[in-house]
Design an enzyme around this catalytic site. Structure first.
Site, PDB file in Angstrom:
ATOM      1  N   TYR A 127      60.927  -1.034  17.414  1.00  0.00           N
ATOM      2  CA  TYR A 127      61.294   0.393  17.527  1.00  0.00           C
ATOM      3  C   TYR A 127      62.807   0.532  17.687  1.00  0.00           C
ATOM      4  CZ  TYR A 127      61.935   4.852  20.023  1.00  0.00           C
ATOM      5  OH  TYR A 127      62.384   6.081  20.447  1.00  0.00           O
TER       6      TYR A 127
HETATM    7  N1  LIG Z   1      58.837   8.312  24.669  1.00  0.00           N
HETATM    8  C1  LIG Z   1      60.015   8.027  25.176  1.00  0.00           C
HETATM    9  O1  LIG Z   1      60.156   7.689  26.368  1.00  0.00           O
HETATM   10  C2  LIG Z   1      61.250   8.108  24.306  1.00  0.00           C
HETATM   11  C3  LIG Z   1      62.464   7.702  24.823  1.00  0.00           C
HETATM   12  C4  LIG Z   1      63.621   7.868  24.062  1.00  0.00           C
HETATM   13  C5  LIG Z   1      63.537   8.447  22.794  1.00  0.00           C
HETATM   14  N2  LIG Z   1      62.326   8.829  22.290  1.00  0.00           N
HETATM   15  C6  LIG Z   1      62.323   9.482  20.972  1.00  0.00           C
HETATM   16  O2  LIG Z   1      62.341  10.883  21.200  1.00  0.00           O
HETATM   17  C7  LIG Z   1      61.849  11.568  20.035  1.00  0.00           C
HETATM   18  C8  LIG Z   1      60.921  12.679  20.454  1.00  0.00           C
HETATM   19  O3  LIG Z   1      59.887  12.204  21.287  1.00  0.00           O
HETATM   20  P1  LIG Z   1      58.528  13.071  21.481  1.00  0.00           P
HETATM   21  O4  LIG Z   1      57.852  12.582  22.702  1.00  0.00           O
HETATM   22  O5  LIG Z   1      58.830  14.511  21.295  1.00  0.00           O
HETATM   23  O6  LIG Z   1      57.728  12.542  20.200  1.00  0.00           O
HETATM   24  P2  LIG Z   1      56.286  12.960  19.660  1.00  0.00           P
HETATM   25  O7  LIG Z   1      55.691  14.047  20.503  1.00  0.00           O
HETATM   26  O8  LIG Z   1      55.498  11.702  19.451  1.00  0.00           O
HETATM   27  O9  LIG Z   1      56.644  13.617  18.246  1.00  0.00           O
HETATM   28  C9  LIG Z   1      56.921  12.876  17.117  1.00  0.00           C
HETATM   29  C10 LIG Z   1      56.576  13.754  15.921  1.00  0.00           C
HETATM   30  O10 LIG Z   1      56.934  13.059  14.728  1.00  0.00           O
HETATM   31  C11 LIG Z   1      55.989  13.466  13.748  1.00  0.00           C
HETATM   32  N3  LIG Z   1      55.869  12.584  12.600  1.00  0.00           N
HETATM   33  C12 LIG Z   1      55.436  11.300  12.566  1.00  0.00           C
HETATM   34  N4  LIG Z   1      55.361  10.875  11.290  1.00  0.00           N
HETATM   35  C13 LIG Z   1      55.761  11.930  10.501  1.00  0.00           C
HETATM   36  C14 LIG Z   1      55.888  12.099   9.100  1.00  0.00           C
HETATM   37  N5  LIG Z   1      55.602  11.135   8.235  1.00  0.00           N
HETATM   38  N6  LIG Z   1      56.324  13.301   8.636  1.00  0.00           N
HETATM   39  C15 LIG Z   1      56.604  14.318   9.499  1.00  0.00           C
HETATM   40  N7  LIG Z   1      56.496  14.209  10.846  1.00  0.00           N
HETATM   41  C16 LIG Z   1      56.068  13.019  11.329  1.00  0.00           C
HETATM   42  C17 LIG Z   1      54.673  13.501  14.499  1.00  0.00           C
HETATM   43  O11 LIG Z   1      53.760  14.288  13.772  1.00  0.00           O
HETATM   44  P3  LIG Z   1      52.157  13.988  13.736  1.00  0.00           P
HETATM   45  O12 LIG Z   1      51.606  14.693  14.935  1.00  0.00           O
HETATM   46  O13 LIG Z   1      51.745  14.560  12.424  1.00  0.00           O
HETATM   47  O14 LIG Z   1      52.016  12.474  13.821  1.00  0.00           O
HETATM   48  C18 LIG Z   1      55.083  14.103  15.829  1.00  0.00           C
HETATM   49  O15 LIG Z   1      54.906  15.511  15.846  1.00  0.00           O
HETATM   50  C19 LIG Z   1      61.249  10.490  19.147  1.00  0.00           C
HETATM   51  O16 LIG Z   1      62.181  10.197  18.120  1.00  0.00           O
HETATM   52  C20 LIG Z   1      61.126   9.291  20.075  1.00  0.00           C
HETATM   53  O17 LIG Z   1      61.218   8.095  19.337  1.00  0.00           O
HETATM   54  C21 LIG Z   1      61.194   8.678  23.019  1.00  0.00           C
END
Ligand SMILES: NC(=O)c1ccc[n+]([C@@H]2O[C@H](COP(=O)([O-])OP(=O)(O)OC[C@H]3O[C@@H](n4cnc5c(N)ncnc54)[C@H](OP(=O)(O)O)[C@@H]3O)[C@@H](O)[C@H]2O)c1
Length: 227
Positions: A127
């Site tokens: 990742y």
């Molecule tokens: N979790 C952590 O602690 C953490 C820490 C630092 C940074 N981040 C980053 O922060 C960001 C936001 O996090 P979050 O919790 O809001 O993420 P999230 O709720 O998992 O949202 C990710 C979104 O990306 C969409 N997606 C995936 N594949 C796609 C595709 N092919 N086309 C269009 N959309 C697609 C998903 O849609 P579907 O529902 O259709 O799959 C989902 O709505 C991410 O980039 C994550 O990597 C996370």
């Protein structure tokens, strides 16, 4: 402003779209499932149906925007392949579309640890390698980028108070910064990530900056001004 948020149904993205819409912006969210459209409409946003992986180009969705935000992610349950196609490939496609359609501003939701993915264990390494490569692509794109690297995301209510740490690469510094350098750890509520992204979009001084973001005790606009 017209702002297109890729990954529009994500937990950070929905909060951001809601904030932007409430402030009178045209908040467009790119979602791959038509079933998600109603949630965006309820947030005051405009759903745009498209797939970061399946669509060859995102030009048609990006065209006409003043800024794009990459807030998509393959998610913790995904394998290494989707880290490449979403976390890296989607971000690259969004940058290519911005360049092709003349959109200058690109705000990237990256992650802490993307400055040194090699020190992470599996599966985080895959990742973070994808995130690091995506960040580098965006930096080299010539776009007006800001890279925001949040700590561990929580669903706690936002406080509006944050701590940021900034890029230690002297080549990228345009002036002396009073902020600590990258490489920190800690949580941050998704509410505050969304609020910071909304602030970044209207703060040109954040262009060309990379910073980590945590919960803290500094008001967002003060923290951004200190970078
Ligand atoms: N979790 C952590 O602690 C953490 C820490 C630092 C940074 N981040 C980053 O922060 C960001 C936001 O996090 P979050 O919790 O809001 O993420 P999230 O709720 O998992 O949202 C990710 C979104 O990306 C969409 N997606 C995936 N594949 C796609 C595709 N092919 N086309 C269009 N959309 C697609 C998903 O849609 P579907 O529902 O259709 O799959 C989902 O709505 C991410 O980039 C994550 O990597 C996370």
């Amino acid at each position: 402003m017209d702002i297109l948020v890729a990954g529009g149904h994500g937990k950070v993205a929905l909060r951001l779209l809601s904030l932007l819409a409430a402030r009178g912006h045209t908040a467009r969210g790119l979602v791959r499932s038509p079933a998600h459209a109603a949630d965006l409409t309820a947030a005051g946003a405009v759903p745009v149906i498209g797939d970061l992986e399946k669509d060859e180009t995102l030009d048609a969705y990006v065209k006409g925007a003043d800024a794009v935000v990459f807030a998509a992610g393959a998610g913790p349950g995904s394998g290494p392949e989707r880290k490449r196609t979403v976390d890296l490939g989607g971000a690259v496609k969004l940058a290519d579309a911005a360049r092709a359609t003349g959109v200058r501003r690109y705000v990237m939701v990256s992650s802490i640890g993307a400055d040194r993915p090699e020190s992470a264990g599996e599966p985080m390494r895959e990742y973070l390698v994808a995130k690091a490569e995506a960040d580098e692509y965006v930096r080299a794109s010539g776009l007006d980028y800001t890279i925001v690297r949040p700590g561990s995301l929580t669903d706690d209510p936002g406080t509006g108070l944050v701590k940021v740490s900034t890029d230690s690469d002297p080549r990228r510094k345009t002036h002396a910064s009073s902020l600590p350098e990258l490489g920190n750890r800690g949580p941050v509520p998704r509410d505050d990530v969304a609020a910071v992204l909304a602030a970044v979009l209207i703060t040109p001084a954040t262009i060309g900056k990379t910073f980590e973001l945590f919960t803290g005790d500094t008001p967002i606009h003060v923290a951004l001004a200190a970078g």
